[in-house]
Design a protein around this motif. Structure first.
Motif, PDB file in Angstrom:
ATOM      1  N   HIS A  20     -11.880  -3.798 -15.351  1.00  0.00           N
ATOM      2  CA  HIS A  20     -10.841  -4.074 -14.530  1.00  0.00           C
ATOM      3  C   HIS A  20     -10.844  -5.626 -14.219  1.00  0.00           C
ATOM      4  O   HIS A  20     -11.750  -6.216 -14.868  1.00  0.00           O
ATOM      5  CB  HIS A  20     -11.178  -3.692 -13.074  1.00  0.00           C
ATOM      6  CG  HIS A  20     -12.360  -3.816 -12.366  1.00  0.00           C
ATOM      7  ND1 HIS A  20     -13.536  -3.626 -12.818  1.00  0.00           N
ATOM      8  CD2 HIS A  20     -12.550  -4.454 -11.299  1.00  0.00           C
ATOM      9  CE1 HIS A  20     -14.459  -3.874 -11.968  1.00  0.00           C
ATOM     10  NE2 HIS A  20     -13.739  -4.430 -10.877  1.00  0.00           N
ATOM     11  N   GLY A  21      -9.683  -6.314 -13.580  1.00  0.00           N
ATOM     12  CA  GLY A  21      -9.674  -7.562 -13.753  1.00  0.00           C
ATOM     13  C   GLY A  21     -10.865  -8.381 -13.299  1.00  0.00           C
ATOM     14  O   GLY A  21     -11.151  -9.456 -14.203  1.00  0.00           O
ATOM     15  N   SER A  58      -3.508   0.651 -19.554  1.00  0.00           N
ATOM     16  CA  SER A  58      -4.275   0.336 -18.477  1.00  0.00           C
ATOM     17  C   SER A  58      -4.042   1.884 -17.423  1.00  0.00           C
ATOM     18  O   SER A  58      -3.259   2.471 -17.959  1.00  0.00           O
ATOM     19  CB  SER A  58      -3.563  -0.689 -17.322  1.00  0.00           C
ATOM     20  OG  SER A  58      -2.328  -0.357 -16.807  1.00  0.00           O
ATOM     21  N   ARG A  59      -5.078   2.015 -16.470  1.00  0.00           N
ATOM     22  CA  ARG A  59      -4.905   3.204 -15.817  1.00  0.00           C
ATOM     23  C   ARG A  59      -5.753   2.989 -14.517  1.00  0.00           C
ATOM     24  O   ARG A  59      -6.434   2.088 -14.330  1.00  0.00           O
ATOM     25  CB  ARG A  59      -5.550   4.722 -16.398  1.00  0.00           C
ATOM     26  CG  ARG A  59      -7.100   4.401 -16.798  1.00  0.00           C
ATOM     27  CD  ARG A  59      -7.625   5.325 -17.643  1.00  0.00           C
ATOM     28  NE  ARG A  59      -8.666   5.041 -18.235  1.00  0.00           N
ATOM     29  CZ  ARG A  59      -9.793   5.570 -17.594  1.00  0.00           C
ATOM     30  NH1 ARG A  59      -9.726   6.323 -16.524  1.00  0.00           N
ATOM     31  NH2 ARG A  59     -11.097   5.342 -17.922  1.00  0.00           N
ATOM     32  N   TRP A  60      -5.029   3.703 -13.493  1.00  0.00           N
ATOM     33  CA  TRP A  60      -6.030   3.784 -12.214  1.00  0.00           C
ATOM     34  C   TRP A  60      -7.018   4.619 -12.125  1.00  0.00           C
ATOM     35  O   TRP A  60      -7.032   5.673 -12.689  1.00  0.00           O
ATOM     36  CB  TRP A  60      -4.891   4.053 -10.776  1.00  0.00           C
ATOM     37  CG  TRP A  60      -3.749   3.130 -10.710  1.00  0.00           C
ATOM     38  CD1 TRP A  60      -2.567   3.353 -10.771  1.00  0.00           C
ATOM     39  CD2 TRP A  60      -3.853   1.795  -9.887  1.00  0.00           C
ATOM     40  NE1 TRP A  60      -1.561   2.178 -10.389  1.00  0.00           N
ATOM     41  CE2 TRP A  60      -2.598   1.378  -9.820  1.00  0.00           C
ATOM     42  CE3 TRP A  60      -5.010   1.265  -9.631  1.00  0.00           C
ATOM     43  CZ2 TRP A  60      -2.313   0.099  -9.539  1.00  0.00           C
ATOM     44  CZ3 TRP A  60      -4.677  -0.121  -9.024  1.00  0.00           C
ATOM     45  CH2 TRP A  60      -3.279  -0.561  -8.980  1.00  0.00           C
TER      46      TRP A  60
ATOM     47  N   GLU B  26      -4.151  -4.396  -7.037  1.00  0.00           N
ATOM     48  CA  GLU B  26      -4.959  -5.012  -7.918  1.00  0.00           C
ATOM     49  C   GLU B  26      -5.554  -6.019  -7.350  1.00  0.00           C
ATOM     50  O   GLU B  26      -6.869  -6.232  -7.515  1.00  0.00           O
ATOM     51  CB  GLU B  26      -4.310  -5.323  -9.164  1.00  0.00           C
ATOM     52  CG  GLU B  26      -4.322  -4.289 -10.364  1.00  0.00           C
ATOM     53  CD  GLU B  26      -3.431  -4.937 -11.540  1.00  0.00           C
ATOM     54  OE1 GLU B  26      -2.341  -5.034 -11.797  1.00  0.00           O
ATOM     55  OE2 GLU B  26      -4.512  -5.197 -12.425  1.00  0.00           O
ATOM     56  N   ILE B  27      -4.699  -6.674  -6.788  1.00  0.00           N
ATOM     57  CA  ILE B  27      -5.285  -8.263  -6.210  1.00  0.00           C
ATOM     58  C   ILE B  27      -6.098  -7.942  -5.044  1.00  0.00           C
ATOM     59  O   ILE B  27      -7.383  -8.385  -4.605  1.00  0.00           O
ATOM     60  CB  ILE B  27      -4.314  -9.149  -5.799  1.00  0.00           C
ATOM     61  CG1 ILE B  27      -3.510  -9.504  -7.176  1.00  0.00           C
ATOM     62  CG2 ILE B  27      -4.955 -10.469  -5.049  1.00  0.00           C
ATOM     63  CD1 ILE B  27      -2.333 -10.550  -7.023  1.00  0.00           C
ATOM     64  N   GLU B  28      -5.903  -6.984  -4.307  1.00  0.00           N
ATOM     65  CA  GLU B  28      -6.626  -6.378  -2.986  1.00  0.00           C
ATOM     66  C   GLU B  28      -8.148  -5.879  -3.470  1.00  0.00           C
ATOM     67  O   GLU B  28      -8.905  -6.366  -3.146  1.00  0.00           O
ATOM     68  CB  GLU B  28      -5.937  -5.313  -2.337  1.00  0.00           C
ATOM     69  CG  GLU B  28      -6.557  -5.150  -1.170  1.00  0.00           C
ATOM     70  CD  GLU B  28      -5.878  -3.866  -0.245  1.00  0.00           C
ATOM     71  OE1 GLU B  28      -4.969  -3.282  -0.819  1.00  0.00           O
ATOM     72  OE2 GLU B  28      -6.163  -3.709   0.898  1.00  0.00           O
TER      73      GLU B  28
END
Lengths: 110, 230
Positions: A20-21, A58-60, B26-28
């Motif tokens: 992830h980021g 990408s995926r959650w 995503e940012i959270e």
């Protein structure tokens, strides 16, 4: 200068595996010996751009904390693009190293 | 602190709700992970530091808006071409159906029919040419430099071109509807009308789809301009 190579840096970080980021940013810091301390917010648009270009998927997933997070991975196209860009970069790096070595303090031409 | 930061980004991306929601989540996750990584700091200080390390929310939103705009513009060009192809197909289906049903236009409307056919033909091909030209003009590059004024001007010209193409498509669909109305006027309601009427409905739906896409691209361009000038 770093901005121009951001995509290659992100692809390199994800070559180790899906992440992830936040983990991508940590990986870049760790593997660059903290030399690349990028503004964190610049990584996410780069991830989205690369995904739009078909180089990432990408995926959650649900993290241990219970929060949803987006995990990115290289696609086959992304792997090929990374391999190509790595070769180009290596050639460029070798060429620059050769040029710089000519002006070494010991005066010896490379 | 974090909620405020996320609200700013989400508001800036309000023109693309699905992107705004995704970016917010995503940012959270990122910001809370950054806070958790510094347990020695107080919660407020850690949140402030996490937000500061992430960067100016409007500048980050502008980068996402650029990506969204390029995607929307490309899909608008593709939809324009696909809808034009769909309209062409429905025209052909109608012609085949009229032949099968032996439905011919009456002599009293022959001249009007001829004029409408000419308008329909020219408008349709104008829409096709402009649709293809707009998509080619946009090209495939751009995601990387969508924030540049040069590319923004290019997108602006693309949207104008797409609007003219949509105008030509509207004239074509309108002519088709008028031609169908002229041909079917008189005999009264019958099951044989279903195919021509359904084909016109498909054309109108296709045109509406084009308009929605152009509208979304224009809204994206407006948001992009505001974010870039801020």
């Amino acid at each position: 200068m770093l901005k121009g190579h951001l995509d290659l840096i992100v692809l390199a970080a994800l070559a180790a595996g899906p992440a992830h980021g936040y983990a991508v940013i940590e990986e870049i810091r760790r593997r660059s010996g903290r030399a690349f301390d990028l503004p964190e917010g610049t990584i996410y648009p780069a991830l989205h751009r690369l995904e739009q270009a078909g180089l990432l998927s990408s995926r959650w997933v649900t993290a241990d904390t219970g929060r949803k997070r987006r995990v990115y991975a290289l696609t086959r196209r992304g792997e090929s693009a990374f391999a190509e860009r790595r070769v180009v970069w290596q050639q460029f790096s070798d060429a620059i190293a050769g040029l710089l070595a000519f002006g070494r303090p010991d005066g010896s031409p490379a | 602190m974090i909620a405020e930061y996320l609200d700013t980004i989400e508001r800036a991306l309000a023109h693309d709700r699905s992107l705004a929601r995704r970016v917010r989540r995503e940012i959270e996750d990122h910001l809370w992970e950054a806070v958790a990584a510094s347990p020695e700091e107080g919660p407020i200080a850690a949140q402030r530091r996490a937000a500061a390390s992430f960067g100016d929310p409007r500048a980050i939103a502008a980068q996402f808006a650029a990506i969204s705009l390029v995607r929307r513009a490309r899909s608008t060009g593709a939809v324009l071409i696909l809808v034009a192809a769909g309209v062409f197909l429905t025209m052909k289906v109608r012609v085949v159906w009229y032949d099968a049903m032996q439905c011919v236009a009456g002599n009293d409307i022959g001249a009007l029919n001829g004029h409408l056919l000419a308008v329909d033909r020219y408008a349709f091909w104008l829409a096709v040419v402009l649709g293809i030209a707009s998509r080619l003009y946009l090209g495939n590059s751009g995601t990387w430099d969508a924030l540049s004024p040069r590319y923004r001007r290019k997108l602006h010209r693309f949207i104008l071109l797409a609007m003219v193409a949509a105008g030509a498509l509207l004239v074509s669909v309108g002519s088709d509807a008028a031609l169908t109305g002229l041909r079917l006027a008189g005999p009264g309601l019958s099951p044989a009308l279903i195919v021509p009427l359904a084909s016109i409905a498909v054309e109108v739906a296709g045109f509406a789809l084009v308009v929605l896409h152009i509208r979304a691209a224009a809204r994206g361009a407006a948001s992009m301009r505001i974010l870039s000038e801020a």
